[in-house]
Motif scaffolding. Structure first.
Motif, PDB file in Angstrom:
ATOM      1  N   ARG A 167       3.752 -13.228 -22.018  1.00 29.48           N
ATOM      2  CA  ARG A 167       2.937 -14.476 -21.448  1.00 29.48           C
ATOM      3  C   ARG A 167       3.961 -15.372 -20.423  1.00 29.48           C
ATOM      4  N   GLU A 168       5.037 -15.579 -20.792  1.00 38.29           N
ATOM      5  CA  GLU A 168       5.956 -16.276 -19.846  1.00 38.29           C
ATOM      6  C   GLU A 168       6.106 -15.356 -18.233  1.00 38.29           C
ATOM      7  N   LEU A 169       5.891 -14.032 -18.389  1.00 40.12           N
ATOM      8  CA  LEU A 169       5.912 -13.531 -17.083  1.00 40.12           C
ATOM      9  C   LEU A 169       4.530 -13.508 -16.462  1.00 40.12           C
ATOM     10  N   ALA A 170       3.475 -13.450 -17.077  1.00 39.55           N
ATOM     11  CA  ALA A 170       2.161 -13.784 -16.578  1.00 39.55           C
ATOM     12  C   ALA A 170       1.869 -15.142 -15.961  1.00 39.55           C
ATOM     13  N   GLU A 171       2.326 -16.080 -16.759  1.00 44.16           N
ATOM     14  CA  GLU A 171       1.677 -17.622 -16.728  1.00 44.16           C
ATOM     15  C   GLU A 171       2.531 -18.242 -16.067  1.00 44.16           C
ATOM     16  N   VAL A 172       3.934 -18.002 -15.916  1.00 49.12           N
ATOM     17  CA  VAL A 172       4.925 -18.778 -15.189  1.00 49.12           C
ATOM     18  C   VAL A 172       4.978 -18.164 -13.944  1.00 49.12           C
ATOM     19  N   HIS A 173       5.455 -16.696 -13.780  1.00 56.03           N
ATOM     20  CA  HIS A 173       5.828 -16.379 -12.891  1.00 56.03           C
ATOM     21  C   HIS A 173       4.806 -15.554 -12.208  1.00 56.03           C
ATOM     22  N   GLY A 174       3.418 -15.220 -12.844  1.00 51.09           N
ATOM     23  CA  GLY A 174       2.242 -14.613 -12.286  1.00 51.09           C
ATOM     24  C   GLY A 174       2.159 -13.112 -11.745  1.00 51.09           C
ATOM     25  N   VAL A 175       3.049 -12.536 -12.955  1.00 51.76           N
ATOM     26  CA  VAL A 175       3.173 -10.920 -12.767  1.00 51.76           C
ATOM     27  C   VAL A 175       2.957 -10.128 -13.969  1.00 51.76           C
ATOM     28  N   THR A 176       2.644  -8.988 -14.058  1.00 50.05           N
ATOM     29  CA  THR A 176       2.655  -8.423 -15.184  1.00 50.05           C
ATOM     30  C   THR A 176       4.007  -8.143 -15.859  1.00 50.05           C
ATOM     31  N   SER A 177       4.091  -7.671 -17.182  1.00 53.17           N
ATOM     32  CA  SER A 177       5.496  -7.309 -17.733  1.00 53.17           C
ATOM     33  C   SER A 177       6.295  -6.254 -17.121  1.00 53.17           C
ATOM     34  N   ALA A 178       5.445  -5.208 -16.460  1.00 54.26           N
ATOM     35  CA  ALA A 178       6.054  -4.112 -15.771  1.00 54.26           C
ATOM     36  C   ALA A 178       6.673  -4.684 -14.723  1.00 54.26           C
ATOM     37  N   ILE A 179       5.785  -5.286 -13.917  1.00 53.47           N
ATOM     38  CA  ILE A 179       6.200  -5.853 -12.338  1.00 53.47           C
ATOM     39  C   ILE A 179       7.442  -6.901 -12.645  1.00 53.47           C
ATOM     40  N   GLY A 180       7.351  -7.582 -13.731  1.00 53.12           N
ATOM     41  CA  GLY A 180       8.423  -8.573 -13.894  1.00 53.12           C
ATOM     42  C   GLY A 180       9.624  -8.128 -14.298  1.00 53.12           C
ATOM     43  N   THR A 181       9.445  -7.058 -15.013  1.00 54.54           N
ATOM     44  CA  THR A 181      10.880  -6.420 -15.569  1.00 54.54           C
ATOM     45  C   THR A 181      11.575  -5.774 -14.255  1.00 54.54           C
ATOM     46  N   ILE A 182      10.721  -4.970 -13.346  1.00 56.74           N
ATOM     47  CA  ILE A 182      11.313  -4.321 -12.550  1.00 56.74           C
ATOM     48  C   ILE A 182      11.822  -5.237 -11.388  1.00 56.74           C
ATOM     49  N   LEU A 183      11.086  -6.492 -11.151  1.00 58.02           N
ATOM     50  CA  LEU A 183      11.706  -7.621 -10.078  1.00 58.02           C
ATOM     51  C   LEU A 183      13.164  -7.894 -10.695  1.00 58.02           C
ATOM     52  N   ALA A 184      13.167  -8.297 -12.072  1.00 59.57           N
ATOM     53  CA  ALA A 184      14.439  -8.940 -12.687  1.00 59.57           C
ATOM     54  C   ALA A 184      15.627  -7.584 -12.475  1.00 59.57           C
ATOM     55  N   VAL A 185      15.186  -6.413 -12.851  1.00 66.71           N
ATOM     56  CA  VAL A 185      16.223  -5.364 -12.512  1.00 66.71           C
ATOM     57  C   VAL A 185      16.725  -5.300 -11.144  1.00 66.71           C
ATOM     58  N   GLU A 186      15.568  -5.549 -10.251  1.00 62.20           N
ATOM     59  CA  GLU A 186      16.085  -5.382  -8.796  1.00 62.20           C
ATOM     60  C   GLU A 186      16.706  -6.341  -8.188  1.00 62.20           C
ATOM     61  N   ALA A 187      16.482  -7.628  -8.942  1.00 57.65           N
ATOM     62  CA  ALA A 187      17.117  -8.755  -8.356  1.00 57.65           C
ATOM     63  C   ALA A 187      18.688  -9.198  -8.772  1.00 57.65           C
ATOM     64  N   SER A 188      18.977  -8.116  -9.732  1.00 60.39           N
ATOM     65  CA  SER A 188      20.291  -8.413 -10.399  1.00 60.39           C
ATOM     66  C   SER A 188      21.354  -7.700  -9.652  1.00 60.39           C
ATOM     67  N   ARG A 189      22.583  -8.407  -9.735  1.00 61.47           N
ATOM     68  CA  ARG A 189      23.570  -8.100  -9.336  1.00 61.47           C
ATOM     69  C   ARG A 189      23.961  -6.668  -9.842  1.00 61.47           C
ATOM     70  N   GLU A 190      24.846  -5.739  -8.833  1.00 64.38           N
ATOM     71  CA  GLU A 190      24.919  -4.598  -9.310  1.00 64.38           C
ATOM     72  C   GLU A 190      25.785  -4.385 -10.631  1.00 64.38           C
ATOM     73  N   LYS A 191      25.500  -3.355 -11.453  1.00 58.85           N
ATOM     74  CA  LYS A 191      25.829  -3.017 -12.940  1.00 58.85           C
ATOM     75  C   LYS A 191      25.967  -4.349 -13.686  1.00 58.85           C
ATOM     76  N   GLU A 192      25.076  -5.195 -13.270  1.00 58.47           N
ATOM     77  CA  GLU A 192      24.686  -6.552 -14.268  1.00 58.47           C
ATOM     78  C   GLU A 192      23.408  -6.589 -14.848  1.00 58.47           C
ATOM     79  N   VAL A 193      22.786  -5.192 -15.498  1.00 59.47           N
ATOM     80  CA  VAL A 193      21.638  -5.104 -16.098  1.00 59.47           C
ATOM     81  C   VAL A 193      21.987  -4.353 -17.415  1.00 59.47           C
ATOM     82  N   TYR A 194      21.775  -4.909 -18.689  1.00 63.40           N
ATOM     83  CA  TYR A 194      22.121  -4.503 -19.809  1.00 63.40           C
ATOM     84  C   TYR A 194      20.831  -4.143 -20.825  1.00 63.40           C
ATOM     85  N   ILE A 195      21.148  -3.029 -21.587  1.00 64.48           N
ATOM     86  CA  ILE A 195      20.011  -2.766 -22.540  1.00 64.48           C
ATOM     87  C   ILE A 195      20.478  -2.831 -24.074  1.00 64.48           C
ATOM     88  N   GLY A 196      19.996  -3.700 -25.029  1.00 66.90           N
ATOM     89  CA  GLY A 196      20.536  -3.479 -26.194  1.00 66.90           C
ATOM     90  C   GLY A 196      19.621  -2.639 -27.252  1.00 66.90           C
TER      91      GLY A 196
END
Length: 161
Positions: free
Chosen positions: A34-63
């Motif tokens: 909902r936050e990705l769609a309503e605040v940022h205007g993107v789908t969950s897939a696009i929002g996640t990809i954009l977040a990963v792509e906008a991140s600094r090198e080696k600064e993406v983590y998965i729990g």
């Protein structure tokens, strides 16, 4: 920050695999979608990809809980020098993350503050789990609540001491 952090059945890795990201996107919390769609205007897939792509090198983590990816988070670049944008997206598995793991995540925040003295971003004010995470990680919130696309948001920040 090279890391393979482990707490009982929970571990955090900075070597995200594409399939792990897809798995999180497929099972993403309704509040995060909902936050990705309503605040940022993107789908969950696009929002996640954009977040990963906008991140600094080696600064993406998965729990992971056991071997199941439950959260993805990172430090995005901002338009201002000396400012970083932390972000987090999760599945409903975030509800079962051990509190010790959340507290240990302060290591990431402290490392980010060593690189970037100001961390800030926005969060959907209705996303209570993310608000709790941010509070536990030492972030503060600006007192005014604003809206983006008619959605109440809170801007959070942390400044290197």
């Amino acid at each position: 920050m090279q890391v393979e952090f482990s707490n009982l059945d929970y571990r955090i890795s900075n070597t995200p695999k594409f399939q792990d990201i897809i798995d999180i996107v497929k099972r993403m919390r309704i509040e995060d979608r909902r936050e990705l769609a309503e605040v940022h205007g993107v789908t969950s897939a696009i929002g996640t990809i954009l977040a990963v792509e906008a991140s600094r090198e080696k600064e993406v983590y998965i729990g992971f809980n056991k071997d199941t990816p439950e959260i993805i988070f990172g430090l995005g670049r901002c338009n201002f020098s000396g400012v970083g944008c932390p972000w987090l997206l999760a599945t409903d598995g975030i509800k079962s993350v051990p509190i010790a793991t959340i507290r240990s995540a302060r290591l990431f925040v402290n490392n980010w503050l060593d690189q970037t003295p100001i961390l800030t971003n926005i969060v959907d004010a209705r996303n209570t789990i993310h608000l709790k995470w941010l509070h536990l990680l030492g972030f503060k919130f600006f007192p005014d609540q604003r809206e983006v696309n008619h959605v109440p948001i809170k801007q959070f920040y942390r400044i290197k001491e």
